[in-house]
Design a protein around this motif. Structure first.
Motif, PDB file in Angstrom:
ATOM      1  N   SER A 130      27.298  62.071 103.755  1.00 42.26           N
ATOM      2  CA  SER A 130      26.766  63.211 103.424  1.00 42.26           C
ATOM      3  C   SER A 130      26.019  64.424 104.657  1.00 42.26           C
ATOM      4  O   SER A 130      26.513  65.510 104.645  1.00 42.26           O
ATOM      5  N   LEU A 131      24.955  63.648 105.006  1.00 42.55           N
ATOM      6  CA  LEU A 131      24.091  64.611 106.156  1.00 42.55           C
ATOM      7  C   LEU A 131      24.915  64.726 107.156  1.00 42.55           C
ATOM      8  O   LEU A 131      23.354  65.191 107.879  1.00 42.55           O
ATOM      9  N   GLY A 239      23.884  71.483 110.387  1.00 45.00           N
ATOM     10  CA  GLY A 239      23.694  70.888 109.123  1.00 45.00           C
ATOM     11  C   GLY A 239      21.829  70.944 108.981  1.00 45.00           C
ATOM     12  O   GLY A 239      21.882  70.014 108.166  1.00 45.00           O
ATOM     13  N   HIS A 241      19.900  72.943 107.923  1.00 39.77           N
ATOM     14  CA  HIS A 241      19.435  72.825 106.465  1.00 39.77           C
ATOM     15  C   HIS A 241      20.338  71.571 105.366  1.00 39.77           C
ATOM     16  O   HIS A 241      19.236  72.531 104.447  1.00 39.77           O
ATOM     17  N   ARG A 242      20.838  71.250 105.517  1.00 46.09           N
ATOM     18  CA  ARG A 242      21.051  70.331 104.673  1.00 46.09           C
ATOM     19  C   ARG A 242      20.068  69.282 104.236  1.00 46.09           C
ATOM     20  O   ARG A 242      20.112  68.580 102.789  1.00 46.09           O
ATOM     21  N   TRP A 243      18.707  69.114 105.481  1.00 48.79           N
ATOM     22  CA  TRP A 243      18.132  67.890 104.514  1.00 48.79           C
ATOM     23  C   TRP A 243      17.044  68.007 103.856  1.00 48.79           C
ATOM     24  O   TRP A 243      17.643  69.320 103.208  1.00 48.79           O
ATOM     25  N   SER A 277      19.933  68.289  97.447  1.00 49.26           N
ATOM     26  CA  SER A 277      20.453  68.634  99.502  1.00 49.26           C
ATOM     27  C   SER A 277      21.364  70.302  98.532  1.00 49.26           C
ATOM     28  O   SER A 277      21.294  70.509  98.393  1.00 49.26           O
ATOM     29  N   GLU A 279      22.915  72.748 100.502  1.00 46.68           N
ATOM     30  CA  GLU A 279      24.203  73.629 101.347  1.00 46.68           C
ATOM     31  C   GLU A 279      24.224  74.608 100.647  1.00 46.68           C
ATOM     32  O   GLU A 279      24.604  75.362 101.683  1.00 46.68           O
ATOM     33  N   SER A 280      23.914  75.221  99.066  1.00 43.21           N
ATOM     34  CA  SER A 280      23.496  76.619  99.691  1.00 43.21           C
ATOM     35  C   SER A 280      23.289  76.909  97.988  1.00 43.21           C
ATOM     36  O   SER A 280      22.525  75.856  97.379  1.00 43.21           O
ATOM     37  N   GLN A 287      20.746  63.945  96.441  1.00 46.22           N
ATOM     38  CA  GLN A 287      20.843  62.455  97.204  1.00 46.22           C
ATOM     39  C   GLN A 287      20.600  61.563  97.155  1.00 46.22           C
ATOM     40  O   GLN A 287      20.785  60.520  97.487  1.00 46.22           O
TER      41      GLN A 287
END
Length: 342
Positions: A130-131, A239, A241-243, A277, A279-280, A287
């Motif tokens: 997913s990351l 992506g 910003h997702r870490w 995590s 996403e927004s 995670q």
């Protein structure tokens, strides 16, 4: 595993202070307060991305605190033959190393166990599908990028898990993946030549089609790639910003505290690690989760702690993103200046 050991009397004293009203900590912080966090990116010039993070370092002489160094290096892997270790779309590999100077009381076997535990938690979280960044592919079915993330704990004054996840996020945010351009080799055509009349009488032979051996236009069957030269040294990870960030809830029922020191960690029966995590802001996701220690939690208690942890993780993530954007501006300006001086 606690990074230090204390006596039963000291453990009882620390727990009594944490459960007092109001709670008492040795450094005067509230239970939900973090020590000062300092962060700098781009500290390893030969890495594709790097960061140094410290928690609780003395601002006057630089002593004390937890300090972590993180660096990212990408390398090409072959995926088009048997035995190749590469995978389609690239992969992420994480390693955590604990400096013996940070854990002088631990034997080498115990230090290896600690490194293994930290590496397992970090790698299993960050390598999840997913990351996965979408720009680690180079040539479909042939080559891809292997992203190596290496972290070294230089000093541990508590809260090492939160520190390594923040340092990892910063290094991955700073990472630039080299831009690639596909090339293919075309052999010159050796067909019959055509006669072209010159003037009124004679003629000369010319090739019907002459092309360069290497062609980067209208690629249909790429066989290799090249690296174009750009001032920014590549593109950021997809992506980024997702870490995730990690929040460690140190539990002394019914209380919990953040950013525990080594003495507090040794006195605490149970620690809950939750990796979030974002996403927004509206859609955080868990995670990973890990419990360390001998204590126990009911399902209802765990659900309540996840909600509390989400709020703390949101605050950490927002503050970290603001700092990373500032670091982006500083690093990009320096990169432009270096490129202009070539």
């Amino acid at each position: 595993m606690a990074s230090t050991s204390i006596s039963k009397a000291e453990k009882s004293y620390i727990q009594a202070g944490l459960l007092a009203d109001p709670p008492l900590r040795a450094d005067g912080r509230a239970l939900s307060d973090f020590r000062t966090v300092s962060l700098e990116t781009g500290i390893a010039p030969l890495a594709n991305g790097s960061a140094r993070l410290s928690i609780g370092k003395n601002p006057h002489d630089g002593s004390g605190g937890t300090e972590v160094l993180a660096a990212v290096k990408v390398e090409v892997e072959n995926i088009d033959y048997a035995g190749g270790s590469g995978v389609e779309g690239g992969r992420v590999a994480c390693t955590v190393t604990c400096s013996p100077a940070a854990y002088p009381h631990l034997r080498s076997e115990a230090l290896d166990d600690l490194q293994y535990d930290m590496t397992t938690v970090l790698h299993e979280t960050l390598s999840h599908s997913s990351l996965h960044p979408q720009n680690l592919a180079i040539l479909r079915g042939k080559k891809s990028w292997l992203l190596n993330l290496d972290l070294v704990i230089l000093a541990d004054s508590g809260n090492a898990y939160d520190a390594i996840f923040m340092a990892a996020k910063a290094a991955l945010w700073d990472t630039k993946v080299p831009r690639t351009r596909s090339v293919e080799y075309k052999a010159k055509k050796t067909g019959p030549t055509a006669s072209v009349a010159v003037g009124g009488g004679g003629s000369m032979d010319v090739d019907e089609d002459t092309v360069s051996g290497f062609d980067t236009r209208q690629i249909t069957h790429a066989t290799d790639f090249e690296l174009p030269d750009y001032w920014d040294e590549g593109e950021v990870l997809d992506g980024r910003h997702r870490w995730p960030v990690c929040i460690t809830l140190n539990l002394v029922p019914p209380a919990h505290l953040l950013d525990a020191t080594t003495s507090e960690e040794a006195a605490i029966p149970l620690r809950l690690l939750i990796m979030f995590s974002f996403e927004s802001k509206e859609s955080p996701s868990i995670q990973g989760m890990r419990m360390l220690g001998s204590g126990e939690l009911t399902t209802a208690q765990l659900a309540d702690l996840i909600k509390v942890g989400e709020k703390y993780a949101q605050e950490i993530n927002s503050s970290l993103n603001v700092k990373l954007k500032d670091e982006d501006l500083r690093r990009n300006q320096k990169a432009r200046e270096r490129f202009a001086q070539r």
